[in-house]
Write an enzyme that holds these catalytic residues in place. Sequence first.
Site, PDB file in Angstrom:
ATOM      1  N   LYS A  83       2.796  10.150  -0.672  1.00 50.51           N
ATOM      2  CA  LYS A  83       2.024  10.612   0.484  1.00 50.51           C
ATOM      3  C   LYS A  83       2.775  11.598   1.367  1.00 50.51           C
ATOM      4  O   LYS A  83       2.558  11.661   2.581  1.00 50.51           O
ATOM      5  CB  LYS A  83       1.498   9.407   1.275  1.00 50.51           C
ATOM      6  CG  LYS A  83       0.692   8.444   0.392  1.00 50.51           C
ATOM      7  CD  LYS A  83      -0.121   7.431   1.148  1.00 50.51           C
ATOM      8  CE  LYS A  83      -1.524   7.915   1.415  1.00 50.51           C
ATOM      9  NZ  LYS A  83      -2.473   6.831   1.740  1.00 50.51           N
ATOM     10  N   GLN A 110       2.001  -6.158  -2.980  1.00 52.63           N
ATOM     11  CA  GLN A 110       2.469  -6.239  -1.595  1.00 52.63           C
ATOM     12  C   GLN A 110       3.767  -5.422  -1.427  1.00 52.63           C
ATOM     13  O   GLN A 110       3.953  -4.452  -2.147  1.00 52.63           O
ATOM     14  CB  GLN A 110       2.673  -7.689  -1.151  1.00 52.63           C
ATOM     15  CG  GLN A 110       1.389  -8.484  -0.986  1.00 52.63           C
ATOM     16  CD  GLN A 110       0.769  -8.957  -2.278  1.00 52.63           C
ATOM     17  OE1 GLN A 110       1.392  -9.633  -3.075  1.00 52.63           O
ATOM     18  NE2 GLN A 110      -0.478  -8.617  -2.504  1.00 52.63           N
ATOM     19  N   GLY A 133       1.525   2.949  -2.638  1.00 51.47           N
ATOM     20  CA  GLY A 133       1.095   3.812  -3.741  1.00 51.47           C
ATOM     21  C   GLY A 133       1.648   3.295  -5.073  1.00 51.47           C
ATOM     22  O   GLY A 133       1.836   4.068  -6.017  1.00 51.47           O
ATOM     23  N   ASP A 144       0.808  -1.223   0.000  1.00 51.90           N
ATOM     24  CA  ASP A 144       0.000   0.000   0.000  1.00 51.90           C
ATOM     25  C   ASP A 144       0.843   1.275   0.000  1.00 51.90           C
ATOM     26  O   ASP A 144       0.446   2.301   0.559  1.00 51.90           O
ATOM     27  CB  ASP A 144      -0.975   0.013   1.201  1.00 51.90           C
ATOM     28  CG  ASP A 144      -1.883  -1.194   1.210  1.00 51.90           C
ATOM     29  OD1 ASP A 144      -2.201  -1.695   0.113  1.00 51.90           O
ATOM     30  OD2 ASP A 144      -2.272  -1.645   2.306  1.00 51.90           O
TER      31      ASP A 144
END
Length: 425
Positions: free
Chosen positions: A332, A225, A15, A13
């Site tokens: 992020k 993953q 991105g 996760d």
Amino acid sequence: MSVKIIVGAQWGDEGKGKIVDLLSEKADIVARYQGGANAGHTIVANGTKYVLHLIPSGILQDDVQCIIGNGVVIDPVALMDEISILESLGISIDGRLFISHKAHVIMPYHKLLDKAKEESAGASKSIGTTGRGIGPCYIDKFNRTGIRIVDLLDRDNFAEKLRANIAEKNQVLTKIYDQEQLNVEQIVTEYLEFDKKIDPYITDTTLLLNNAVREGKNILMEGAQGALLDVDHGTYPFVTSSNPTSGGACTGLGVPPTAVDSIIGVVKAYSTRVGNGPFPTELHNDIGEHLRKNGHEFGATTGRPRRCGWLDLVALKYSVMVNGITEIALTKMDVLDDFPTIDIAVGYINKGKKLKSFPADCDTLDNLTLEYVTLDGWNQSLAPCKHYDDLPENAKKYIQFIEEFVGVPVSIVSTSPDREATIVR
Ligand code: GDP
Ligand code: IMO
Ligand code: MG
């Protein structure tokens, strides 16, 4: 020409979906190499959000060919759902999707066994899997009893293999997990139907890819993953059942390591993990909540809240080493916009001694004392920043700190889910 591996450098996760979509503008082929529908790769483009589980994140670019490689485990039900969702959004799959004839097929009993094993392990011992049947399917693959896509092409042989598998799984389901028997003929009939639906996509993707390499095409190998969920190099046993690390791209696609030019590690500016297992920098406090809220940290596949914590450079340096990462896509960054100060983990201390390498056992990882460095935040929105030089000084210092610690340049900085909000250096 270039062959690039895009790998998740943390616990998934990071991105990857956004970065692969962005890079696929200049790609000819995007290929998934491992995992299955446990992945949830989000792309936000032209105001629409797409979540992909099995189909490569290059699918939004009209001319890009998308490959699901031999290393992926394919749930035909999930695949058909995903194809119809994409088609309903006006994305055409025809002539652009290629599925390896060597990939293994996830069957209903894999999903049942995944859930039954987790339930019987109980809350304290369960892995917190996605329940997508990933582990049980890879077990059959390595046990040499699995059913592959190529088997769908031979109906008699397929039915025979499936009957044998279900007979065995029924024993396990009823005798170990106290569950109902599966109806063999119902499953055989249902899965024989997938033959017609999947047939147009089945091909020798290894040959297709190696020809493309020879012709100098631009190829992206899309990991699912992340390195710390790798069955060999992750926080075992709290891992997935495949090799998300860059080496998995070669085995999972049948492309030799000599063909690979660069390895992009996708790194979230802080850390998250979904499911159970060690997480040294996890924050069980307001700061962790703040990260979850700012970053909308809820799983793209299961909707579970993601555990949140500061960036862990010890783990990242290990990930850079194991993957051979040559550049970083840092995502992020905007989530940290309103933090007055930001901590970064730079050392693991175990029983009073600083560790020289990433520990292999969960007990050590669970009981570490962390060494942190605190940097000043930038206290402003990164939204207006279009070029690297537009970034506030403290954001640049944060990036520089990461680069110097892990010894790899940050070549992409992402500042929102949107495709456009990306700084390429
Ligand atoms: P993947 O599995 O690595 O593809 O990542 P996911 O899609 O599961 O999770 C990443 C989440 O962060 C998704 O909701 C993305 O839309 C979102 N995202 C990606 N890049 C950024 C970014 O730079 N800023 C913010 N705020 N969100 C981002
Ligand atoms: P993407 O590709 C984050 C986690 C699960 C669980 C463990 C094993 O979106 O980054 P599994 O179902 O694979 O047997 O679960 O791995 N996990 C992920 N976590 N992102 C993912 O994929 C994941 N895929 C599996 O939560 O802890
Ligand atoms: Mg995801």
